[in-house]
Design a protein around this motif. Structure first.
Motif, PDB file in Angstrom:
ATOM      1  N   ASP A   9     -11.635   2.612  -1.782  1.00  0.00           N
ATOM      2  CA  ASP A   9     -11.158   2.738  -0.404  1.00  0.00           C
ATOM      3  C   ASP A   9     -11.039   1.350   0.222  1.00  0.00           C
ATOM      4  O   ASP A   9     -12.037   0.688   0.527  1.00  0.00           O
ATOM      5  N   CYS A  29      -3.531  -6.091  -2.123  1.00  0.00           N
ATOM      6  CA  CYS A  29      -3.388  -5.425  -0.827  1.00  0.00           C
ATOM      7  C   CYS A  29      -4.231  -6.072   0.270  1.00  0.00           C
ATOM      8  O   CYS A  29      -3.942  -5.922   1.453  1.00  0.00           O
ATOM      9  N   GLU A  60      -4.183   7.394  -5.044  1.00  0.00           N
ATOM     10  CA  GLU A  60      -3.276   8.161  -4.188  1.00  0.00           C
ATOM     11  C   GLU A  60      -1.825   7.729  -4.397  1.00  0.00           C
ATOM     12  O   GLU A  60      -0.928   8.555  -4.515  1.00  0.00           O
ATOM     13  N   VAL A  61      -1.624   6.430  -4.430  1.00  0.00           N
ATOM     14  CA  VAL A  61      -0.261   5.932  -4.627  1.00  0.00           C
ATOM     15  C   VAL A  61       0.274   6.402  -5.976  1.00  0.00           C
ATOM     16  O   VAL A  61       1.400   6.890  -6.074  1.00  0.00           O
ATOM     17  N   GLU A 107       1.121  10.168  -5.931  1.00  0.00           N
ATOM     18  CA  GLU A 107       2.349  10.402  -5.177  1.00  0.00           C
ATOM     19  C   GLU A 107       3.586   9.987  -5.953  1.00  0.00           C
ATOM     20  O   GLU A 107       4.583  10.699  -6.012  1.00  0.00           O
ATOM     21  N   VAL A 162       0.814  -1.209   0.000  1.00  0.00           N
ATOM     22  CA  VAL A 162       0.000   0.000   0.000  1.00  0.00           C
ATOM     23  C   VAL A 162       0.846   1.256   0.000  1.00  0.00           C
ATOM     24  O   VAL A 162       0.441   2.284  -0.518  1.00  0.00           O
ATOM     25  N   GLY A 163       2.013   1.161   0.538  1.00  0.00           N
ATOM     26  CA  GLY A 163       2.897   2.324   0.506  1.00  0.00           C
ATOM     27  C   GLY A 163       3.640   2.399  -0.812  1.00  0.00           C
ATOM     28  O   GLY A 163       4.462   3.271  -1.004  1.00  0.00           O
ATOM     29  N   ILE A 179       1.573   2.179   8.298  1.00  0.00           N
ATOM     30  CA  ILE A 179       1.220   2.984   7.126  1.00  0.00           C
ATOM     31  C   ILE A 179      -0.231   2.706   6.763  1.00  0.00           C
ATOM     32  O   ILE A 179      -0.637   1.561   6.650  1.00  0.00           O
ATOM     33  N   ARG A 180      -0.989   3.751   6.580  1.00  0.00           N
ATOM     34  CA  ARG A 180      -2.401   3.507   6.285  1.00  0.00           C
ATOM     35  C   ARG A 180      -2.530   3.029   4.847  1.00  0.00           C
ATOM     36  O   ARG A 180      -1.677   3.307   4.009  1.00  0.00           O
ATOM     37  N   LYS A 181      -3.584   2.332   4.598  1.00  0.00           N
ATOM     38  CA  LYS A 181      -3.801   1.788   3.266  1.00  0.00           C
ATOM     39  C   LYS A 181      -4.207   2.904   2.314  1.00  0.00           C
ATOM     40  O   LYS A 181      -5.308   3.454   2.426  1.00  0.00           O
ATOM     41  N   LYS A 182      -3.344   3.239   1.400  1.00  0.00           N
ATOM     42  CA  LYS A 182      -3.667   4.297   0.444  1.00  0.00           C
ATOM     43  C   LYS A 182      -4.448   3.722  -0.723  1.00  0.00           C
ATOM     44  O   LYS A 182      -4.283   2.551  -1.064  1.00  0.00           O
ATOM     45  N   THR A 183      -5.263   4.558  -1.320  1.00  0.00           N
ATOM     46  CA  THR A 183      -5.960   4.082  -2.515  1.00  0.00           C
ATOM     47  C   THR A 183      -4.962   4.015  -3.664  1.00  0.00           C
ATOM     48  O   THR A 183      -3.900   4.652  -3.638  1.00  0.00           O
TER      49      THR A 183
END
Lengths: 581, 581
Positions: free
Chosen positions: B431, B352, B69-70, B73, B26-27, B62-66
């Motif tokens: 999400d 994930c 979002e990843v 970034e 997720v990161g 680390i929160r699970k990013k969508t």
């Protein structure tokens, strides 16, 4: 041969035209200058175009700018400029109001080119970004466009029917010269050959508007090159900028990486060095070919209105030809050609020094075209460039000279004028004010006749034309016509010309010199027939019977010419003998 | 077939790996995460790479990013990144000191790829402009480069001999996975099949560094596209971002004009409309072909290290293939492919949700490759994508299911997750926190064996695989293997697979299921021979004689397989009967 008895006195016409011709040139070449351009919000109907004399006074005091200064200004101006395709029914004022929400409009004009177009010069470059941000992508065919955002827009009325009522008359700046037959009419109303030559110049030379369009075309191509080479510039050269361009001539432009290369290897402090990873190629030529090839493809595939893109990459000077519909120009794009730009500057200086220079060149070139001595297709014909150089050489040879030799211009050069390009010395003065004005006061009437007489008698067999020295020099090799390239001194700019074409030129020059000598001032008004320069603009075989007969009565030159044509004599010398009989 | 007696208990190894696997995904997908990257000025020697377990703790929270979002970034990060080719003798600290004069370095790493390279991430994008401004064009061959200024540089020592003394040991991040034979060695030291599967995952999955390089490659291609289409983005899709990518796999990327098109036709106030003049083409496909063609030429002619550029414009999905030497990737560039990115997102979500998902997929794919069931060349082979989808389907079918069906993910979707692309419903939840974790606790040991058993017995003749519903569905047409495209429901993603290839897969699956069932825990340590997953990674024909004999003693499957191969039986059903005899 006898010299004509004195020149016609300078007419008022000539006196008035001479200065604006010069001033317009240095302020950007055109005789019908900036005063014609509308300013923001002004959408008044302008007077129909005249010989431009009325604009003289305003321009007299413009200082003579250097070639580089003019180019820099024009390029910068073009960067602030956009082109808009308009509906046929247009309210010019509303268009300007609409656009001015994005910034101040410094100047504009309208012209016809497959529909009405408006060229808009903003005061600030960022007005264009503001406009671009607000403009949409064609929506009807949303998915079938190449979304390249240029500075070419289409302006539309949402409700053409109701809005058409609001249309106001618009002035359209002409972008092409009048046909020869209309020119002949105009010439007949003049009162001297000098006046005729200035009228011809005025009708044929590039206008302020046309020059702006040419720089815009370069600037639009630059947008393509800049995409990958941010420091590159696309510069016009040749007839668009050398003051000898005719309305409708091609736009020669080249991609200049000069600045990019100057910046090389700055970051060298410390024990390290850092450089860009770049595609390396075994030769500069190959690099240029690849760059041109890709930019050609970009123009072809992304450029709105760029059509008939043709890559001619194996030529001595690789180039891409294309037709740029929005501006209406046929363009030739090549890569960095520093000598070509020096050559343009040299002609610019000659063109600016004395108004007679350009008037004589335009007349001679128009004459050559009418008589089939030049041709836009490549071949054995004399080129316009060669003809122009012959006129320059002739003017260097007058006594006193009307223009200086290249060697004299070099003597006047200062440090910043020193340029050696590819081993060739291209140094000459750039500051026009350093060049002493000529003391020669010959009229154009005289110069025109003398030009034809001079080259009618030139010993082409033995001599070459050298503008650097301003004198005949023994030919270094046997080409029929040898004109030294002013910078690349080992090249003959008229190598393409063959013996028959040269002979045709000599024969025509003699015929023309003879006609001008026989010119009867009193006769021409009575006959109401083309006279002076006008008479020279009619193919000799085609002029009317009476005129013809008058000519033939002289010394039967027509007969001699036919005879020569049939004999195909192969040297200028034997031709000379034949005529002298 | 009898179920194996209970799963092996979760080993400590598995327990430790499971979380980092997920967190790293997720990161940004990789199991050997960010902790490995140096920060500004730090040039310390790093520990040799391990299974990555030691980095687990830092990443757990680390929160699970969508997916979006990843991607955003990563794309932004890549824009702030440059790549530098370094001398073989390098003082890493001095390089960083040198670069930091242009801005803060947020992270960096070194790797070997035809020489040592450094990837440098600046904190600010404008640091790159500052650096670019200072860097020179290669001077030795000044005139023979294409002066395209990219973010690829070469760092050199002015005096290599004296400076070499200062070199310090550097850590090089591996960019390829270990050879299968080394993998087999490693697997043998594990204490369970589950552990083996996580080791395989850890060795083969993309690393943090490799993912950065992939995004950098896209970003560098974007620079080419952006030159003409400033709003365009080049996005990776497929294995580079779906969490199932293997080190060394190709980079699939597409050019996204999405933003460009959304901006269409804004300026419509008042009675006027203004739009860009743009090249219009009869179809979107033609527009895409032209754009790809030009960008392909740009890469080929201007792009440093872009070689073997191949345009495949007449394919169903036109693309340009090229080898990007600076990053070492084989790249496929196509144009806007919204469904492909949705497909990547779906796999990302599955990857994930539970660490067993990726571990099982990597093991099955590695197994398939070893046994010649998949192949990087196009053909009748099952693709990795099809295999992955088969694993997903299998995991949907577990009881309780390990991952939800696509229809279940759609139920969880909110308004912003609603997407209909080209008429196909591509809506599903983005999400991850909305998806309830599975209650299934089966070990990977169990899942691996069951996978082969499930597909060894699947009625491919009658049934198709449908991930949307998560159940077998009657085949809509007669392709040997039918796997519904999850979004374009009228397409079979395994249409290319022919009957012999399917039969080979089924035979291998059965053979493998049988081997796993026969697996003797006690025996494996004594024999010191490949066991468990390791044993599956040796082509069955090639394993050593003893092992072979043991196997053949079982039910003589090897004999049967040879027989089947020679008979080329043409249906899974007859194969089944043959085995059941």
């Amino acid at each position: 041969m006898a010299h004509r008895a004195g020149g016609r006195a300078l007419s008022l016409m000539r006196g008035r035209l001479r200065l604006p011709g010069l001033a317009a040139v240095v302020g950007g070449c055109a005789g019908r200058g900036q005063a014609r351009l509308g300013s923001s919000g002004a959408a008044v109907q302008r007077a129909p175009r005249t010989a431009g004399a009325e604009e003289a006074d305003a321009e007299v005091n413009i200082r003579k700018k250097t070639f580089a200064e003019v180019q820099t200004e024009r390029l910068e101006q073009a960067e602030r400029t956009i082109l808009i395709k308009c509906p046929s029914k247009l309210n010019e004022k509303k268009l300007l109001q609409y656009l001015s929400s994005h910034g101040n409009i410094k100047s504009h004009f309208l012209f016809e080119n497959r529909g009405i177009h408006a060229l808009i010069e903003f005061s600030e470059k960022n007005s264009i970004a503001s406009l671009q941000d607000a403009v949409g992508i064609p929506s009807a065919v949303e998915h079938h466009v190449v979304p390249f955002k240029s500075r070419l827009f289409t302006f539309m009325l949402k409700n053409p029917v109701s809005q058409a009522a609001e249309e106001t008359p618009v002035h359209l700046s002409p972008q092409s010269h009048i046909p020869v037959k209309d020119l002949i009419q105009k010439l007949c109303h003049a009162d001297s050959i000098s006046s005729q030559m200035y009228i011809l110049l005025n009708e044929y030379q590039l206008t302020e508007e046309n020059i702006r369009l040419r720089f815009l075309a370069c600037s639009l191509v630059r947008d393509f090159a800049r995409a990958y080479f941010p420091d590159s510039v696309v510069r016009p050269f040749g007839s668009s900028v050398n003051t000898f361009g005719k309305l409708g001539c091609d736009v020669d432009m080249f991609l200049d990486f000069h600045d990019t290369q100057k910046r090389a290897t700055k970051m060298k402090k410390g024990p390290f060095e850092m450089e860009y990873q770049m595609k390396r190629l075994p030769s500069e030529r190959l690099a240029n070919q690849k760059i041109l090839s890709v930019i050609g493809d970009c123009l072809d595939n992304f450029g709105p209105g760029c059509v008939s893109v043709q890559k001619i990459l194996n030529a001595r000077c690789p180039l891409v030809k294309f037709s740029h519909q929005p501006t209406g120009f046929q363009c030739d794009l090549s890569v960095s050609n520093s000598i070509a730009i020096k050559s343009s500057e040299l002609l610019y200086i000659y063109g600016c020094l004395d108004s007679r220079v350009r008037a004589l060149v335009f007349s001679v070139r128009c004459w050559a075209r009418v008589h089939g001595l030049t041709n836009s297709a490549p071949g054995n014909w004399i080129t316009n460039f060669s003809l122009t150089m012959m006129v320059m050489f002739f003017l260097q040879k007058r006594s006193p000279p009307i223009i200086p030799t290249l060697d004299q211009l070099k003597v006047l050069a200062d440090d910043k004028d020193m340029h050696v390009i590819g081993g060739y010395d291209c140094s000459f003065v750039s500051d026009l004010s350093k060049i002493k004005p000529t003391e020669n006061t010959e009229t154009l009437d005289v110069l025109l006749g003398e030009f034809f007489e001079y080259f009618g008698n030139f010993d082409f067999r033995k001599n070459s034309i050298n503008l650097r020295k301003g004198k005949e020099v023994n030919k270094p090799e046997s080409s029929p016509l040898y004109i030294w390239n002013p910078f690349e001194q080992d090249l003959n700019i008229s190598k393409n010309v063959n013996q028959p074409q040269l002979e045709k030129f000599v024969a025509m020059a003699r015929e023309t010199a003879w006609i001008l000598q026989k010119e009867d001032k009193t006769q021409r008004m009575i006959n109401k027939e083309p006279w002076g320069l006008a008479a020279l603009m009619i193919p000799f075989g085609k002029s009317n019977h009476n005129k013809m007969k008058n000519r033939v009565k002289g010394i039967g030159s027509e007969t001699i010419r036919s005879l020569l044509d049939s004999l195909k004599l192969n040297s200028a010398s034997s031709l000379q003998k034949a005529v002298e009989k």
